[in-house]
Design an enzyme around this catalytic site. Structure first.
Site, mmCIF file in Angstrom:
data_model
loop_
_atom_site.group_PDB
_atom_site.id
_atom_site.type_symbol
_atom_site.label_atom_id
_atom_site.label_comp_id
_atom_site.label_asym_id
_atom_site.label_seq_id
_atom_site.Cartn_x
_atom_site.Cartn_y
_atom_site.Cartn_z
ATOM 1 N N PRO A 1 5.489 -46.808 -5.573
ATOM 2 C CA PRO A 1 6.372 -46.015 -4.720
ATOM 3 C C PRO A 1 6.354 -44.538 -5.120
ATOM 4 C CG PRO A 1 7.664 -47.215 -6.348
ATOM 5 C CD PRO A 1 6.224 -47.631 -6.549
ATOM 6 N N ARG B 1 7.401 -41.625 -2.365
ATOM 7 C CA ARG B 1 8.438 -41.021 -1.536
ATOM 8 C C ARG B 1 9.837 -41.569 -1.867
ATOM 9 N NH1 ARG B 1 7.422 -39.164 3.618
ATOM 10 N NH2 ARG B 1 5.555 -40.466 3.662
ATOM 11 N N ARG C 1 5.724 -30.262 6.361
ATOM 12 C CA ARG C 1 5.770 -31.589 6.996
ATOM 13 C C ARG C 1 6.182 -31.569 8.462
ATOM 14 N NH1 ARG C 1 8.484 -35.459 5.743
ATOM 15 N NH2 ARG C 1 6.913 -37.080 5.938
ATOM 16 N N TYR D 1 3.438 -33.110 10.758
ATOM 17 C CA TYR D 1 3.734 -34.439 11.313
ATOM 18 C C TYR D 1 4.955 -34.457 12.226
ATOM 19 C CZ TYR D 1 1.842 -35.338 6.532
ATOM 20 O OH TYR D 1 1.160 -35.317 5.350
ATOM 21 N N CYS E 1 3.613 -16.123 9.362
ATOM 22 C CA CYS E 1 3.064 -15.537 10.581
ATOM 23 C C CYS E 1 2.332 -16.616 11.352
ATOM 24 C CB CYS E 1 2.120 -14.404 10.230
ATOM 25 S SG CYS E 1 2.969 -13.136 9.326
ATOM 26 N N TYR F 1 6.651 -34.755 -1.215
ATOM 27 C CA TYR F 1 5.664 -34.130 -0.328
ATOM 28 C C TYR F 1 6.133 -32.779 0.219
ATOM 29 C CZ TYR F 1 3.807 -38.851 -0.705
ATOM 30 O OH TYR F 1 3.340 -40.049 -1.202
HETATM 31 N N1 LLP Z 1 -0.385 -45.271 -3.583
HETATM 32 C C1 LLP Z 1 -1.404 -44.710 -2.920
HETATM 33 C C2 LLP Z 1 -2.774 -45.146 -3.206
HETATM 34 C C3 LLP Z 1 -1.157 -43.715 -1.972
HETATM 35 O O1 LLP Z 1 -2.176 -43.175 -1.318
HETATM 36 C C4 LLP Z 1 0.168 -43.288 -1.731
HETATM 37 C C5 LLP Z 1 0.457 -42.245 -0.767
HETATM 38 C C6 LLP Z 1 1.208 -43.898 -2.452
HETATM 39 C C7 LLP Z 1 0.890 -44.889 -3.372
HETATM 40 C C8 LLP Z 1 2.646 -43.508 -2.294
HETATM 41 O O2 LLP Z 1 3.140 -43.761 -1.031
HETATM 42 P P1 LLP Z 1 4.698 -43.487 -0.724
HETATM 43 O O3 LLP Z 1 5.497 -44.502 -1.507
HETATM 44 O O4 LLP Z 1 5.015 -42.110 -1.165
HETATM 45 O O5 LLP Z 1 4.807 -43.656 0.725
HETATM 46 N N2 LLP Z 1 1.858 -36.433 2.803
HETATM 47 C C9 LLP Z 1 2.411 -37.545 3.553
HETATM 48 C C10 LLP Z 1 2.390 -38.819 2.758
HETATM 49 C C11 LLP Z 1 0.999 -39.224 2.320
HETATM 50 C C12 LLP Z 1 0.979 -40.449 1.482
HETATM 51 C C13 LLP Z 1 -0.351 -40.595 0.824
HETATM 52 N N3 LLP Z 1 -0.447 -41.676 -0.075
HETATM 53 C C14 LLP Z 1 3.836 -37.185 3.957
HETATM 54 O O6 LLP Z 1 4.275 -36.089 3.653
HETATM 55 O O7 LLP Z 1 4.502 -37.956 4.617
#
Ligand code: LLP
Length: 432
Positions: free
Chosen positions: A292, A294, A331, A335, A362, A391
């Site tokens: 985890p 995020r 973000r 997105y 800008c 992020y």
């Molecule tokens: N493990 C791997 C291999 C990953 O690629 C990621 C996220 C995570 C774990 C963690 O995922 P989480 O629990 O944070 O969802 N920049 C995007 C999010 C990209 C996530 C990329 N990989 C955003 O701002 O929403």
């Protein structure tokens, strides 16, 4: 209004975080300012670690996905709470090592790790290298041979699961730059090849199906598909791998509409499904890894901005311009990510307008949010964007040569700088 954990409104009508008045934080440290509540980070880590032990006593690890928010103090906190960490580049690896993070609890990720980074990981003694593809496997075995060591690896597979999230942040389906496809036999072929290499110790497999996922089903499905694969591999090659990483992706509440389950529920459901499947396949329960990112960092953070001016275009919209924007939080531009925006210096004032929060870059698309209900705002007022702990800092840039803001950690009414704000000298440090 919707407030994330650790936030409250004090008698002055000011937003507080971790017991600190946001207007005082802004006065002390300036804006824009990232503020993170240490207790919220620790509580999330503790809850993950605890529920892994409770629901999966067979053995597992929480590896904080540090791409979500990466600086020395985050690794120190994750390490203290007993977690491992996912590092996705040599830069993240370096930061973790400088923080004194135990290397054997690190998982080194990425879909294109150069030989030099693989060497650095092996020399540091990282726990597992998550190999994404065959050329990388070949690079790694060559580096390990040169160093005279064995590389403990997981192979990243693509299980073909669509987790119904924003298309830019889906990574598990077949059309993906990540991992070895299971469907067409690429994954099995890579297992055979890795198992035959003497510098490689193949420990298990990894998948990551996406991010900001609320349903438990995709995780359960992924766990079942991976275990099926392990069992197939055993049948076809005699190799019984013992580890399985399910990646990250648990959703968090950015607004009142988002209703994530408690992590313990995911854990209970995934472990229940795994136990059933393992029994049906007569396969020993694997050691599982969850990553985890995020859900550990995002809810703990807010970003504070000072309002510079308000521009009302009658019949069109009202722009509220702030002193940050896409450089500290890309973000919304990337997105259209939803956020809750609070009038931190006038939390008790009645709603008086629907506004667009515009950044200072800008670029017309530099907005932090649209259709935000706010009281009348004036130059000098303070705005807070909530749940920005993940992020945001980690995806920030110096566009328009804006220095990155400081990160301040708060706890029990006390605050401390954990990342200094950049100076103009920092901006020209590498210029010649
Ligand atoms: N493990 C791997 C291999 C990953 O690629 C990621 C996220 C995570 C774990 C963690 O995922 P989480 O629990 O944070 O969802 N920049 C995007 C999010 C990209 C996530 C990329 N990989 C955003 O701002 O929403």
């Amino acid at each position: 209004m919707f407030l994330t954990q650790g936030l409250a409104v004090n008698e002055k009508g000011h937003l507080t975080i971790g017991g600190c008045d946001t207007t005082e934080l802004a006065a002390a440290y300036g804006t824009p300012l990232y503020v993170m509540d240490e207790q919220v980070i620790r509580d999330a880590l503790k809850e993950y670690v605890r529920s892994m032990k409770e629901f999966y006593p067979q053995g597992g690890r929480i590896a904080y996905a540090s791409k979500a928010c990466c600086f020395l103090e985050m690794y120190r906190i994750a390490g203290e709470e007993g977690a491992g960490a996912d590092v996705a580049s040599a830069g993240e690896l370096y930061t973790a090592l400088q923080a004194g993070f135990p290397a054997d609890r690190l998982y080194f990720h990425g879909n294109n790790k150069p030989a030099g980074e693989l060497r650095m990981a092996l020399e540091a003694g990282v726990g597992r290298i998550v190999v994404d593809n065959l050329p990388e496997l070949h690079r790694l075995s060559a580096v390990a041979r040169e160093l005279g060591c064995t590389a403990d690896i997981l192979l990243r597979v693509t299980p073909g699961i669509d987790a119904h999230t924003h298309s830019f942040i889906r990574t598990g389906q077949i059309d993906s730059k990540f991992g070895l496809t299971m469907e067409n036999g690429d994954a099995l072929a890579a297992v055979r090849e890795a198992a035959a290499m003497k510098e490689i110790s193949l420990r298990g497999i990894h998948c990551h199906i996406g991010s900001q996922i609320f349903d438990a089903e995709p995780f359960i499905h992924a766990a079942e598909v991976l275990l099926d694969f392990l069992s197939d591999v055993r049948t076809q090659t005699g190799l019984a791998m013992k580890e399985m990483s399910l990646g990250g992706g648990f959703g968090i509440a950015y607004t009142a509409e988002d209703q994530p389950r408690p992590y313990s529920e995911y854990m209970a459901m995934v472990s229940g499904a795994l136990k059933k499947k393992a029994e049906a396949l007569d396969y020993p329960l694997p050691f599982i890894i969850l990553e985890p990112g995020r859900s550990i960092a995002a809810p703990a953070g807010i970003t504070l901005y000072t309002v510079g001016g308000v521009k009302n275009i009658p019949g069109v919209r009202t722009y509220i311009s702030v002193d940050g924007g896409m450089a500290d939080n890309p973000r919304y531009a990337l997105y259209q990510a939803e956020y809750t925006v609070a009038a931190a210096s006038r939390m008790n004032d009645p709603v008086a307008c629907q506004a667009t929060i515009a950044g200072r870059c800008c670029e017309s698309g530099d907005m932090l949010q649209e259709n935000v209900s706010l009281p009348d705002m004036d130059s000098g007022d303070l705005l807070a964007v909530l749940a920005t702990g993940a992020y945001n800092y980690s995806m920030s840039s110096n566009y328009n040569r804006l220095p990155r803001p400081a990160v301040v950690m708060v706890k029990n009414g006390e605050s401390r700088v954990v990342v200094r704000g950049e100076t103009y000298d920092d901006l020209i440090r590498n210029d010649i």
